[in-house]
Design a protein around this motif. Structure first.
Motif, PDB file in Angstrom:
ATOM      1  N   LEU A 183       0.815  -0.926   0.056  1.00  0.00           N
ATOM      2  CA  LEU A 183       0.044   0.125   0.057  1.00  0.00           C
ATOM      3  C   LEU A 183       1.089   1.154   0.014  1.00  0.00           C
ATOM      4  O   LEU A 183       1.789   1.252   0.730  1.00  0.00           O
ATOM      5  CB  LEU A 183      -1.030  -0.171   1.250  1.00  0.00           C
ATOM      6  N   PHE A 184       0.654   2.264  -0.928  1.00  0.00           N
ATOM      7  CA  PHE A 184       1.324   3.386  -0.817  1.00  0.00           C
ATOM      8  C   PHE A 184       0.645   4.550  -0.269  1.00  0.00           C
ATOM      9  O   PHE A 184      -0.533   4.783  -0.269  1.00  0.00           O
ATOM     10  CB  PHE A 184       1.631   3.882  -2.485  1.00  0.00           C
ATOM     11  N   PRO A 185       1.418   5.406   0.548  1.00  0.00           N
ATOM     12  CA  PRO A 185       0.820   6.674   1.332  1.00  0.00           C
ATOM     13  C   PRO A 185       0.062   7.307   0.235  1.00  0.00           C
ATOM     14  O   PRO A 185      -0.934   8.069   0.669  1.00  0.00           O
ATOM     15  CB  PRO A 185       1.957   7.120   1.871  1.00  0.00           C
ATOM     16  N   SER A 186       0.574   7.648  -0.901  1.00  0.00           N
ATOM     17  CA  SER A 186       0.195   8.481  -1.856  1.00  0.00           C
ATOM     18  C   SER A 186       0.526   7.972  -3.465  1.00  0.00           C
ATOM     19  O   SER A 186       1.142   7.011  -3.315  1.00  0.00           O
ATOM     20  CB  SER A 186       0.859   9.909  -1.506  1.00  0.00           C
ATOM     21  N   LEU A 187      -0.174   8.898  -4.261  1.00  0.00           N
ATOM     22  CA  LEU A 187       0.072   8.944  -5.627  1.00  0.00           C
ATOM     23  C   LEU A 187      -0.315   7.328  -6.083  1.00  0.00           C
ATOM     24  O   LEU A 187       0.132   6.935  -7.448  1.00  0.00           O
ATOM     25  CB  LEU A 187       1.609   9.105  -5.988  1.00  0.00           C
ATOM     26  N   ALA A 188      -1.175   6.600  -5.543  1.00  0.00           N
ATOM     27  CA  ALA A 188      -1.680   5.448  -6.177  1.00  0.00           C
ATOM     28  C   ALA A 188      -3.358   5.653  -5.815  1.00  0.00           C
ATOM     29  O   ALA A 188      -3.456   5.782  -4.655  1.00  0.00           O
ATOM     30  CB  ALA A 188      -1.062   4.080  -5.381  1.00  0.00           C
ATOM     31  N   SER A 189      -4.036   5.196  -6.732  1.00  0.00           N
ATOM     32  CA  SER A 189      -5.523   5.712  -6.618  1.00  0.00           C
ATOM     33  C   SER A 189      -5.822   4.211  -5.665  1.00  0.00           C
ATOM     34  O   SER A 189      -5.223   3.133  -5.417  1.00  0.00           O
ATOM     35  CB  SER A 189      -6.195   5.389  -7.928  1.00  0.00           C
TER      36      SER A 189
ATOM     37  N   ILE B 290       7.457   7.435  -8.037  1.00  0.00           N
ATOM     38  CA  ILE B 290       8.203   8.296  -6.864  1.00  0.00           C
ATOM     39  C   ILE B 290       8.747   7.368  -5.557  1.00  0.00           C
ATOM     40  O   ILE B 290       9.570   7.764  -4.831  1.00  0.00           O
ATOM     41  CB  ILE B 290       7.056   9.228  -6.425  1.00  0.00           C
ATOM     42  N   PHE B 291       7.907   6.231  -5.486  1.00  0.00           N
ATOM     43  CA  PHE B 291       8.526   5.342  -4.359  1.00  0.00           C
ATOM     44  C   PHE B 291       9.601   4.187  -4.783  1.00  0.00           C
ATOM     45  O   PHE B 291       9.806   3.521  -4.148  1.00  0.00           O
ATOM     46  CB  PHE B 291       7.233   4.880  -3.901  1.00  0.00           C
TER      47      PHE B 291
END
Lengths: 416, 420
Positions: free
Chosen positions: A182-188, A245-246
């Motif tokens: 799970l990504f904190p951001s930038l993924a729907s 970005i990750f």
């Protein structure tokens, strides 16, 4: 025996779900399963190679048997925080075993005191599939763990009442573990990453036993199978669907190798068997399983920039108590009943979706029929685990697990 | 045959864990009303827009309350036709070096004209029944201010103006009182010190006495008819990405990339002093003119004769002033809340636990800009995920204080910053 053919069969079989405590699978013979999976104190047939290699020398004649025990299991999870529920969609587990034991029939010769045998069985494994939408997917979306033990064995009759056996065990195991990232951001929502860890392991161990039958009515068996560490040395870790970005937080190119050790713990069996008359046999057994060997699960990644992980497991040794009975309805037809109870090796704070274990009870029943030199045995087992409420100390997954399983089992044996 | 029989047995031994039943405990959620500022309104990415409103933390709390007898929760939503409300920032992408490409959304706005002061935009009215009273920009200092939402030549708050009928001089405290909640949340006070922090210490901080008087007044009104509720602390305004993204160290690296030299950053402090910046000084996200030369050719911020402006930097002393004010206000919030027997959500310490990063339900979150997952593109307000986590902190306190059993939200179902 055509070893090549057997190994081909093995390759085709799916992994299976743990049906003993932890990821142990106690399904190695329909005769024994019908009686609560007791077997250390009975010199029944070639399956003694697994239950007590010491008893093999006492089996009359040569014998061979195969067993297959498909596992139909379901685990449910209810999250204490969100009240959401999830259910596994496990593949049908397919533990199996193949046994053959033979010796000289010329009782005048010393060699007739020996029995030689080979056993192939699958005492540890797991196949749990939660999917990629449940709340704990970052901890686990699926795991499949399988191991095959190949055990050439020699068993020796010291006296007519006492025998000893020992087998060398070669273990081949494989593991496939998948998690969502799970990504904190930038993924729907739903646009999550995935990691798949896949590895194979080989190692060695032994299985030894003593069998003592002081009278026709009474026998005692003790067996010990050593711990085997399934060491994955060159597993592959594949990371997919990682936002740019990750990307720097993951291994370059999304892949790296890993090593990990998974203990397949030592098992000590102590059993007694009592036949008050020709028709009835009662068998009781205790298994001590050295689960405390599973202290932590460490993934050591080759990529120096990607941090290794260490997850506490803190398992404890456990004891399983088994009781079974057999009644010969006719000379050919046997009816069996059994029960077992085992506490869980998984300590509080360490329940995971890969092994959502708790204390469990098994109820078993079976029928056996002899046709000439053939034995056909059926058994069924219903396995019910206690509901287990826990908060995992690492993932904070906080909820209640429960597993129920149904296992039909069939063995075919041939004596000559 | 065997397979069918097996399938039958499998079906008959499914696990059956009871799912907990949501329960309201001693609270009454028939009419939940949320009092607060921009955070309560669902403000995100520099504006109020329909999607953000739908994801406001009060709306999320109300959704859970509905499972335990909660009533309908009406929000002053911008219409579908005016879905972008006040307008907001969109992230179009990131450069190879991770620099965000931000673009303002200016279509389908809810702007309907200009106020009598000739500068404040007027937004589409919403004067009907309303449960989300969140008014962006409001301070505790403003809640007793008559005409605060009145379109007049001296200026007004357009977010409050849109909630009131024309020509209403009503105070916010009156408006809140008239909402007649059976249960309320009241999260105010951020703007009484936030404005000071984001303006580099140039705006004023509300005096303690005024804060105490006004906060006590509105809490008295909310609880006057026996309503139960919950309030919350002001989070530490100095941890927001708005003040922690262009760190002095990052600025120096940027300058080195531009000039190839290790140069010091010069700032003008609140005390009027020009000095070298240290890591304890916080440069705002707005201060983007670093190294741009002036008419004399001096690069901005790199020469003591042309330092970063006072409003571009919350200097070390100003950081201390802001932090101290937050603590004083929180002490007042606690004191007033205790006197009304209203529990307080510890949003102050909760946000601080994410300063160094923390894993929640498999999500690795921190207070970083864009990649952190909590803060939206304005660097001050929250993402949908940040608001869902806020809702969960409120729900935990409601459960604990009122013996209720409301389920929490699965935060993985709410997005962080997304590229649109």
């Amino acid at each position: 025996m055509n070893i090549k053919k057997i190994s081909l069969i093995l390759l085709c079989l799916c992994p299976f779900l743990a049906q003993g405590q932890g990821y142990q699978v106690a399904l190695q013979g329909a005769k024994q399963l019908g009686m609560g999976h007791t077997g250390a104190a009975m010199a029944s047939d070639a399956s003694t190679l697994f239950f007590n290699p010491g008893a093999t020398a006492m089996v009359k004649g040569n014998s061979a048997s195969v067993n297959f025990s498909p596992i139909f299991s379901n685990t449910e999870y209810v999250d204490n925080a969100t009240f959401s529920a999830a259910r596994t969609d496990n593949p049908v587990g397919t533990p199996f075993s193949v046994y053959a034991a033979f010796g000289s029939s010329d009782s005048s010769k010393f060699i007739s005191r020996f029995k030689f045998g080979i056993a192939v069985y699958t005492p540890f494994g797991s196949g749990v599939k939660w999917g990629e939408s449940w709340i704990g997917r970052a901890a686990l979306s699926s795991i499949s763990l399988s191991s095959i033990f190949v055990q050439p064995t020699v068993s020796f009759k010291i006296t007519d009442k006492l025998s000893f056996g020992i087998g060398f065990v070669y273990v081949r195991g494989s593991v496939n573990l998948q998690r969502s990232i799970l990504f904190p951001s930038l993924a729907s929502v739903g646009g999550e990453g995935k990691v798949e860890l896949d590895g194979k392991a080989n190692n060695f161990g032994f299985n030894a036993g003593l069998f003592f039958k002081p009278s026709e009515k009474f026998s005692i068996g003790v067996s010990y199978r050593s711990k085997v560490t399934a060491s994955v040395s060159n597993g592959s870790a594949t990371f997919s669907n990682i936002p740019a970005i990750f990307a720097s937080r993951f291994p370059a190119g999304g892949t790296t190798n890993f090593s990990a050790n998974l203990p397949l713990p030592a098992v000590l069996n102590v059993g007694v068997s009592f036949s008050p008359n020709k028709k009835l046999t009662i068998s009781a057994e205790m298994n001590h399983i050295g689960w405390s060997a599973y202290d932590s699960l460490i993934f050591d990644y080759t990529d120096a920039n990607f941090a290794d992980t260490k997850s506490a497991r803190k398992y404890q040794d456990i004891v399983v108590l088994r009781l079974g009975g057999q009644y010969m309805v006719t000379d050919a037809l046997a009816a069996r009943l059994g029960f077992y109870y085992g506490n869980t090796p998984v300590t509080n704070g360490h329940v995971t979706p890969e092994t959502p274990d708790s204390d469990r009870m098994g109820y078993t029943a079976g029928l056996g029929y002899k046709i000439g030199k053939m034995d056909i045995d059926f058994a069924v087992a219903f396995i019910n685990t206690e509901k287990r409420k826990d908060t995992n100390s690492e993932t904070q997954l906080n909820g209640t697990f429960q597993t129920k399983a149904f296992v039909p089992s069939i063995s075919l044996g041939y004596s000559f | 045959m065997v397979i069918f029989a097996s399938a039958f047995f499998v079906a008959s031994c499914k696990p059956d864990i009871e799912v907990p039943t949501p329960d309201k405990g001693t609270a009454d959620f028939t009419k939940y009303v949320a009092v607060g500022n921009s955070l309560t309104a669902g403000y995100a990415d520099g504006g109020v827009y329909r999607d953000a409103q739908l994801n406001s933390y009060p709306a999320l709390i109300a959704k859970q309350m509905k499972l335990a007898g909660g009533g309908e929760f009406i929000q002053p939503l911008y219409s579908e036709a005016q879905t972008n409300g006040t307008g907001y920032l969109k992230l179009k992408g990131l450069s190879a070096t991770g620099v965000p490409n931000l673009a303002p959304e200016i279509s389908q706005l809810g702007v309907i004209g200009l106020g009598a002061d000739r500068r404040t935009p007027l937004y589409a009215k919403f004067t009907g029944a309303n449960n989300n009273l969140g008014v962006p920009g409001i301070r505790v200092a403003d809640v007793l201010q008559a005409g605060y939402g009145l379109n007049n030549p001296l200026g007004f708050n357009p977010h409050f103006e849109r909630l009131l009928p024309d020509n209403s001089p009503k105070t916010y405290a009156q408006y809140a009182e008239e909402s007649n909640p059976t249960f309320f949340s009241c999260w105010l006070g951020n703007n009484d010190v936030l404005g000071y922090a984001t303006s580099g210490g140039t705006a004023s901080i509300t005096p303690d006495a005024l804060f105490r008087n006004n906060f006590s007044d509105i809490m008295t009104r909310l609880t006057a008819k026996g309503a139960k509720g919950v309030t919350a602390y002001i989070p530490d305004v100095t941890v927001i990405p708005y003040l922690n993204t262009v760190t002095v160290a990052a600025a120096k690296l940027q300058v080195k990339a531009l000039t190839g030299r290790d140069l010091d950053i010069f700032i003008r402090t609140g005390a009027g002093l020009v000095r070298r910046a240290t890591n304890e000084d916080l440069i705002t996200l707005q201060a983007d003119s670093l190294a741009t030369p002036n008419a004399l050719g001096l690069p901005k911020g790199l020469d003591p004769r042309y330092p970063l402006n006072n409003e571009d930097v919350l200097d070390k002393d100003e950081v201390a002033t802001a932090s101290a004010a937050v603590l004083r206000f929180n002490a007042i919030i606690k004191e007033v809340a205790d006197s009304k027997k209203v529990p307080v959500v510890d949003t102050y310490n909760y946000l601080n636990t994410f300063k160094g990063g923390r894993v929640v339900n498999g999500l690795s979150l921190n207070t970083g800009f864009i990649s952190g997952g909590l803060f939206s593109l304005d660097g001050v307000h929250l993402t949908p995920r940040g608001y869902a986590m806020t809702a969960n902190e409120f729900l935990k306190v409601i459960n604990a204080s009122y013996n209720a059993n409301l389920p929490l939200l699965d935060i993985s179902q709410y997005a962080g910053v997304t590229i649109k």
